[in-house]
Design an enzyme around this catalytic site. Sequence first.
Site, PDB file in Angstrom:
ATOM      1  N   ASP A  33       4.584  -2.204   6.480  1.00 42.14           N
ATOM      2  CA  ASP A  33       4.543  -3.648   6.240  1.00 42.14           C
ATOM      3  C   ASP A  33       5.747  -4.296   6.915  1.00 42.14           C
ATOM      4  OD1 ASP A  33       3.016  -5.521   3.836  1.00 42.14           O
ATOM      5  OD2 ASP A  33       4.844  -6.299   4.758  1.00 42.14           O
ATOM      6  N   ILE A  34       5.514  -5.457   7.542  1.00 47.74           N
ATOM      7  CA  ILE A  34       6.574  -6.141   8.281  1.00 47.74           C
ATOM      8  C   ILE A  34       7.621  -6.744   7.339  1.00 47.74           C
ATOM      9  CG2 ILE A  34       5.559  -8.474   8.408  1.00 47.74           C
ATOM     10  CD1 ILE A  34       6.176  -8.418  11.434  1.00 47.74           C
ATOM     11  N   ASN A  88      -4.886  -6.739  -3.104  1.00 47.87           N
ATOM     12  CA  ASN A  88      -4.939  -8.126  -3.541  1.00 47.87           C
ATOM     13  C   ASN A  88      -6.255  -8.712  -3.033  1.00 47.87           C
ATOM     14  OD1 ASN A  88      -2.337  -8.087  -4.685  1.00 47.87           O
ATOM     15  ND2 ASN A  88      -1.409  -8.445  -2.683  1.00 47.87           N
ATOM     16  N   GLY A  94      -2.705 -13.435  -4.203  1.00 54.33           N
ATOM     17  CA  GLY A  94      -1.699 -13.163  -3.188  1.00 54.33           C
ATOM     18  C   GLY A  94      -2.237 -12.619  -1.886  1.00 54.33           C
ATOM     19  N   GLN A  95      -3.565 -12.560  -1.736  1.00 53.67           N
ATOM     20  CA  GLN A  95      -4.090 -12.062  -0.460  1.00 53.67           C
ATOM     21  C   GLN A  95      -3.852 -13.112   0.626  1.00 53.67           C
ATOM     22  OE1 GLN A  95      -8.290 -10.994  -0.351  1.00 53.67           O
ATOM     23  NE2 GLN A  95      -8.080  -9.989   1.646  1.00 53.67           N
ATOM     24  N   HIS A 101      -6.914  -4.408   2.853  1.00 48.33           N
ATOM     25  CA  HIS A 101      -5.762  -3.527   3.071  1.00 48.33           C
ATOM     26  C   HIS A 101      -5.244  -3.032   1.733  1.00 48.33           C
ATOM     27  CE1 HIS A 101      -4.432  -7.740   3.011  1.00 48.33           C
ATOM     28  NE2 HIS A 101      -3.350  -7.333   2.399  1.00 48.33           N
ATOM     29  N   LEU A 102      -4.964  -1.748   1.706  1.00 49.76           N
ATOM     30  CA  LEU A 102      -4.398  -1.102   0.527  1.00 49.76           C
ATOM     31  C   LEU A 102      -2.883  -1.034   0.722  1.00 49.76           C
ATOM     32  CD1 LEU A 102      -4.915   0.448  -2.138  1.00 49.76           C
ATOM     33  CD2 LEU A 102      -5.160   2.527  -0.746  1.00 49.76           C
ATOM     34  N   HIS A 103      -2.144  -1.690  -0.192  1.00 54.54           N
ATOM     35  CA  HIS A 103      -0.677  -1.575  -0.169  1.00 54.54           C
ATOM     36  C   HIS A 103      -0.286  -0.255  -0.838  1.00 54.54           C
ATOM     37  CE1 HIS A 103       0.448  -5.942   0.580  1.00 54.54           C
ATOM     38  NE2 HIS A 103      -0.769  -6.133   0.120  1.00 54.54           N
TER      39      HIS A 103
HETATM   40  P1  AMP Z   1      -1.551  -9.589   1.285  1.00 55.57           P
HETATM   41  O1  AMP Z   1      -0.572 -10.670   0.913  1.00 55.57           O
HETATM   42  O2  AMP Z   1      -1.953  -8.695   0.155  1.00 55.57           O
HETATM   43  O3  AMP Z   1      -2.729 -10.155   2.064  1.00 55.57           O
HETATM   44  O4  AMP Z   1      -0.757  -8.622   2.260  1.00 55.57           O
HETATM   45  C1  AMP Z   1      -0.554  -8.922   3.600  1.00 55.57           C
HETATM   46  C2  AMP Z   1       0.628  -8.123   4.032  1.00 55.57           C
HETATM   47  O5  AMP Z   1       0.648  -8.082   5.451  1.00 55.57           O
HETATM   48  C3  AMP Z   1       1.977  -8.705   3.588  1.00 55.57           C
HETATM   49  O6  AMP Z   1       2.658  -7.753   2.787  1.00 55.57           O
HETATM   50  C4  AMP Z   1       2.699  -8.980   4.905  1.00 55.57           C
HETATM   51  O7  AMP Z   1       4.089  -8.726   4.836  1.00 55.57           O
HETATM   52  C5  AMP Z   1       1.991  -8.045   5.871  1.00 55.57           C
HETATM   53  N1  AMP Z   1       2.010  -8.420   7.271  1.00 55.57           N
HETATM   54  C6  AMP Z   1       1.768  -9.644   7.799  1.00 55.57           C
HETATM   55  N2  AMP Z   1       1.871  -9.607   9.137  1.00 55.57           N
HETATM   56  C7  AMP Z   1       2.151  -8.318   9.471  1.00 55.57           C
HETATM   57  C8  AMP Z   1       2.383  -7.630  10.695  1.00 55.57           C
HETATM   58  N3  AMP Z   1       2.317  -8.262  11.890  1.00 55.57           N
HETATM   59  N4  AMP Z   1       2.684  -6.320  10.651  1.00 55.57           N
HETATM   60  C9  AMP Z   1       2.761  -5.672   9.478  1.00 55.57           C
HETATM   61  N5  AMP Z   1       2.548  -6.254   8.278  1.00 55.57           N
HETATM   62  C10 AMP Z   1       2.258  -7.559   8.279  1.00 55.57           C
END
Ligand code: AMP
Length: 115
Positions: A33-34, A88, A94-95, A101-103
């Site tokens: 995750d970024i 999410n 919070g999505q 995507h699975l965190h």
């Molecule tokens: P969600 O909020 O559950 O939709 O999660 C989206 C996730 O994507 C967040 O934790 C962001 O930090 C992550 N994210 C957004 N852009 C990028 C990226 N370019 N590379 C890696 N993770 C990212």
Amino acid sequence: MQLDTNCLFCKIITGEIPAQIIFRSENVVAFNDIDPQAPTHVLIIPTVHVENAGALARLSPTIIAQLFTAASDIAEANSLTGYRTVFNTGAEAGQSVFHAHLHLLGGRGLAWPPG
Ligand code: AMP
Ligand code: ZN
């Protein structure tokens, strides 16, 4: 692979947008995750564009299981003794990226209930 050319995570799958990819198979890609919320914070995604976990489960129980298997493998590779896996679904939860995507979060104590 069915991808959406406007989707951030589809662009990570194709390499159009760079990411720290730590696992890749035919159906699954995992990358850091970024904006990590824990020492280990990995996103594990299907290589098919689908909006959320429920839609993925209906499309392919096999692929959703493969996401969890990848999470377990990554947790073991990182010597995590405890970790959390989260989908999410919907902006209210919070999505922010509408490609399922699975965190995978670990490496610190995790409070319950989440915020
Ligand atoms: P969600 O909020 O559950 O939709 O999660 C989206 C996730 O994507 C967040 O934790 C962001 O930090 C992550 N994210 C957004 N852009 C990028 C990226 N370019 N590379 C890696 N993770 C990212
Ligand atoms: Zn996508």
